[in-house]
Scaffold this motif. Structure first.
Motif, PDB file in Angstrom:
ATOM      1  N   ARG A 146      -3.656 -15.975 -40.615  1.00 44.90           N
ATOM      2  CA  ARG A 146      -4.922 -15.474 -40.061  1.00 44.90           C
ATOM      3  C   ARG A 146      -5.338 -16.222 -38.814  1.00 44.90           C
ATOM      4  O   ARG A 146      -5.960 -15.670 -37.931  1.00 44.90           O
ATOM      5  CB  ARG A 146      -6.047 -15.569 -41.105  1.00 44.90           C
ATOM      6  N   ASN A 194      -1.159 -11.602 -43.195  1.00 41.95           N
ATOM      7  CA  ASN A 194      -2.410 -12.103 -42.629  1.00 41.95           C
ATOM      8  C   ASN A 194      -2.343 -12.164 -41.106  1.00 41.95           C
ATOM      9  O   ASN A 194      -3.308 -11.840 -40.420  1.00 41.95           O
ATOM     10  CB  ASN A 194      -2.739 -13.479 -43.211  1.00 41.95           C
ATOM     11  N   ALA A 240      -4.827 -10.001 -38.775  1.00 43.35           N
ATOM     12  CA  ALA A 240      -5.790 -10.727 -37.946  1.00 43.35           C
ATOM     13  C   ALA A 240      -5.609 -10.414 -36.463  1.00 43.35           C
ATOM     14  O   ALA A 240      -6.580 -10.473 -35.700  1.00 43.35           O
ATOM     15  CB  ALA A 240      -5.665 -12.225 -38.183  1.00 43.35           C
ATOM     16  N   ALA A 251      -8.964  -9.411 -39.635  1.00 41.83           N
ATOM     17  CA  ALA A 251      -9.021 -10.748 -40.241  1.00 41.83           C
ATOM     18  C   ALA A 251      -9.881 -10.726 -41.497  1.00 41.83           C
ATOM     19  O   ALA A 251      -9.548 -11.357 -42.509  1.00 41.83           O
ATOM     20  CB  ALA A 251      -9.564 -11.748 -39.232  1.00 41.83           C
TER      21      ALA A 251
END
Length: 132
Positions: A115, A68, A72, A79
């Motif tokens: 993220r 993640n 991101a 993301a």
């Protein structure tokens, strides 16, 4: 009458060409979003592949956060791809793994941490080879 038509036509042409940069910029942003999303999907796949290869007990959350995080960092498209892939994976996994809602919640916490730009090493287990 002819002059008036020419002036009106020229005004329309000028208005359309004045909007063109905004339209073009929108297309460029959309293209960048798609590129970021594709790159983010690759980042997520790489983290999954590394997790499977490492086969290291307790490393699941680390690989969730890392995938993640990497996705991101590409931008909004990355993301978005990370969120969609994470949500689908957790939805599927929670229905077949038998690990329970708590494990799914912890996985999603690691996903969101990555993220948001949090350091994936927060979830890194001791002894995981430095290759990962």
């Amino acid at each position: 009458m002819r002059l008036w038509v020419c002036i009106a036509l020229l005004s329309v042409v000028l208005c359309v060409s004045a909007d063109r940069p905004r339209i073009f910029q929108g297309m460029v942003r959309a293209g960048q979003f798609v590129r970021d999303a594709a790159g983010g999907a690759r980042d997520m796949y790489r983290a999954y592949k590394d997790m499977r290869e490492a086969n290291y007990k307790g490393a699941d959350k680390y690989f969730h956060a890392r995938g993640n995080y990497d996705a991101a960092r590409r931008g909004p498209g990355g993301a978005w791809a990370a969120k969609v892939i994470s949500d689908i994976r957790e939805g599927w996994q929670s229905s077949v793994s038998g690990r329970g809602a708590e494990d799914t919640r912890q996985d999603q916490e690691a996903n969101e941490w990555g993220r948001r730009g949090g350091d994936p090493n927060r979830y890194r287990p001791k002894g995981l080879p430095s290759k990962y």
